[in-house]
Design an enzyme around this catalytic site. Structure first.
Site, PDB file in Angstrom:
ATOM      1  N   ARG A 125      42.623  37.382  22.418  1.00 34.03           N
ATOM      2  CA  ARG A 125      43.793  38.298  22.583  1.00 34.03           C
ATOM      3  C   ARG A 125      43.463  39.721  22.496  1.00 34.03           C
ATOM      4  NH1 ARG A 125      44.893  33.798  19.313  1.00 34.03           N
ATOM      5  NH2 ARG A 125      46.762  32.629  20.255  1.00 34.03           N
ATOM      6  N   ASP A 179      52.187  30.385  15.473  1.00 35.29           N
ATOM      7  CA  ASP A 179      51.020  29.884  14.830  1.00 35.29           C
ATOM      8  C   ASP A 179      51.633  28.960  13.626  1.00 35.29           C
ATOM      9  OD1 ASP A 179      48.467  31.938  15.554  1.00 35.29           O
ATOM     10  OD2 ASP A 179      50.695  32.946  15.514  1.00 35.29           O
ATOM     11  N   ARG A 209      52.764  25.675  14.840  1.00 31.64           N
ATOM     12  CA  ARG A 209      51.619  24.786  15.064  1.00 31.64           C
ATOM     13  C   ARG A 209      51.218  23.866  13.768  1.00 31.64           C
ATOM     14  NH1 ARG A 209      49.190  29.321  19.194  1.00 31.64           N
ATOM     15  NH2 ARG A 209      50.025  28.386  21.263  1.00 31.64           N
ATOM     16  N   HIS A 240      47.841  37.623  14.520  1.00 34.70           N
ATOM     17  CA  HIS A 240      48.117  36.495  15.728  1.00 34.70           C
ATOM     18  C   HIS A 240      46.844  36.267  16.559  1.00 34.70           C
ATOM     19  CE1 HIS A 240      49.804  33.813  18.493  1.00 34.70           C
ATOM     20  NE2 HIS A 240      50.143  34.811  19.545  1.00 34.70           N
TER      21      HIS A 240
END
Length: 318
Positions: A92, A152, A155, A179
């Protein structure tokens, strides 16, 4: 808690994430009006038309949009998903430079039409971009924040729920920090119902070990890479996560969600944005919660903040 009348959310970016978020907001009734903005006129007009064709089945919501930033006029929430997408094998943070330049052009245009909105940054790397967005916009940190580790955390809770054999809503555990690759589970505070996670015993006799918890954390960190490798992008779950954040704002819910804000002095850390559970209301981030952490978790938070700060320095963000 009162819902904003005639509430409006503008989703910026008609790519896979933006359209999934608009679709999720539409079918969940997250706001009265869902607007979609993108500079690609043909694409955004087609997406708006496709979404609008389903409004018979979505209650009172309506869809508008186009290639002019004026579509954001009167928005209560603006969710930014526009930017270069993450390719297989790319982190990212690798996207940062390109997407900061996009924000430099985009934000002044949006602020002209939606000066009182709350701004949520979904575009990756969302933590670094939140620092850039706050500096570019001059908005208070309460009104510009990232979607952070909301996805997240979802998840994480699903993985725990599957192993514990309970509903996901009965799992109380969060990913905090970046993140991204340095985000971590706050296991010291994790609960299933009122039971600390290491004390939980499933109906089949299963109980969690420290090694298993480490494996779960790794699965969360690798989840996006796995999805991107298989289908090219993550979109459905982040769309739902974004819609959930929108609802917390427009319904003034005072909901606790792990979004990413620019911190001034959080456990002696400042100048970076990272996620910890925070209270979200109509004005944005109302309160950042002061969490109890173990010594190891304190070190992980510092390492996450250091990684983000290094990425910011490379971009000239101080």
């Amino acid at each position: 808690m009162t819902r904003v009348e005639s509430s409006k959310v503008t989703v910026v970016g008609a790519g896979s994430v933006g359209t999934s978020l608009a679709y999720a907001a539409l079918i969940r009734g997250s706001a009265r009006t869902v607007a979609l903005y993108d500079i690609n006129r043909a694409k955004v007009e087609a997406e708006v038309l496709d979404l609008a064709h389903g409004t018979q089945f979505t209650g009172a919501s309506q869809v508008v949009g186009g290639a002019d930033p004026s579509v954001a006029e009167g928005s209560h929430v603006v969710v930014i998903t526009a930017g270069a997408k993450q390719d297989p094998g790319q982190s990212r943070l690798d996207l940062a430079g390109t997407n900061v330049r996009i924000l430099e052009t985009l934000l002044p245009q949006l602020l002209e039409h939606a000066p009182d909105a709350v701004y949520c940054i979904v575009t990756n790397p969302c933590d670094v971009l939140t620092v850039a967005a706050q500096q570019i916009s001059g908005l208070p940190t309460s009104r510009v924040f990232s979607s952070g580790t909301v996805l997240d955390t979802s998840r994480l809770r699903r993985l725990i729920a599957d192993k514990a054999q309970v509903a996901t809503t009965s799992v109380h555990a969060d990913i905090v920090g970046e993140h991204g690759d340095t985000g971590f589970a706050l296991w010291s505070q994790a609960r299933i119902g009122p039971v600390p996670i290491l004390d939980w015993v499933s109906p089949d006799g299963h109980h969690f070990t420290h090694g298993e918890l480490d494996e779960i954390t790794d699965q969360v960190r690798q989840a996006a890479y796995r999805v991107i490798e298989g289908k090219g992008a993550t979109n459905y779950a982040i769309g739902l996560a974004g819609a959930r954040i929108v609802e917390a704002v427009v319904s003034d819910q005072h909901a606790v969600l792990p979004v990413g804000t620019v911190h001034d002095d959080y456990r002696a850390i400042g100048g970076v944005a990272f996620s910890v559970p925070s209270v979200i209301s109509s004005g944005g981030v109302q309160q950042v919660l002061d969490l109890t952490m173990s010594a190891a978790e304190e070190r992980q938070l510092r390492a996450s903040a250091d990684a983000l700060h290094a990425a910011q320095q490379d971009l000239g963000l101080e």
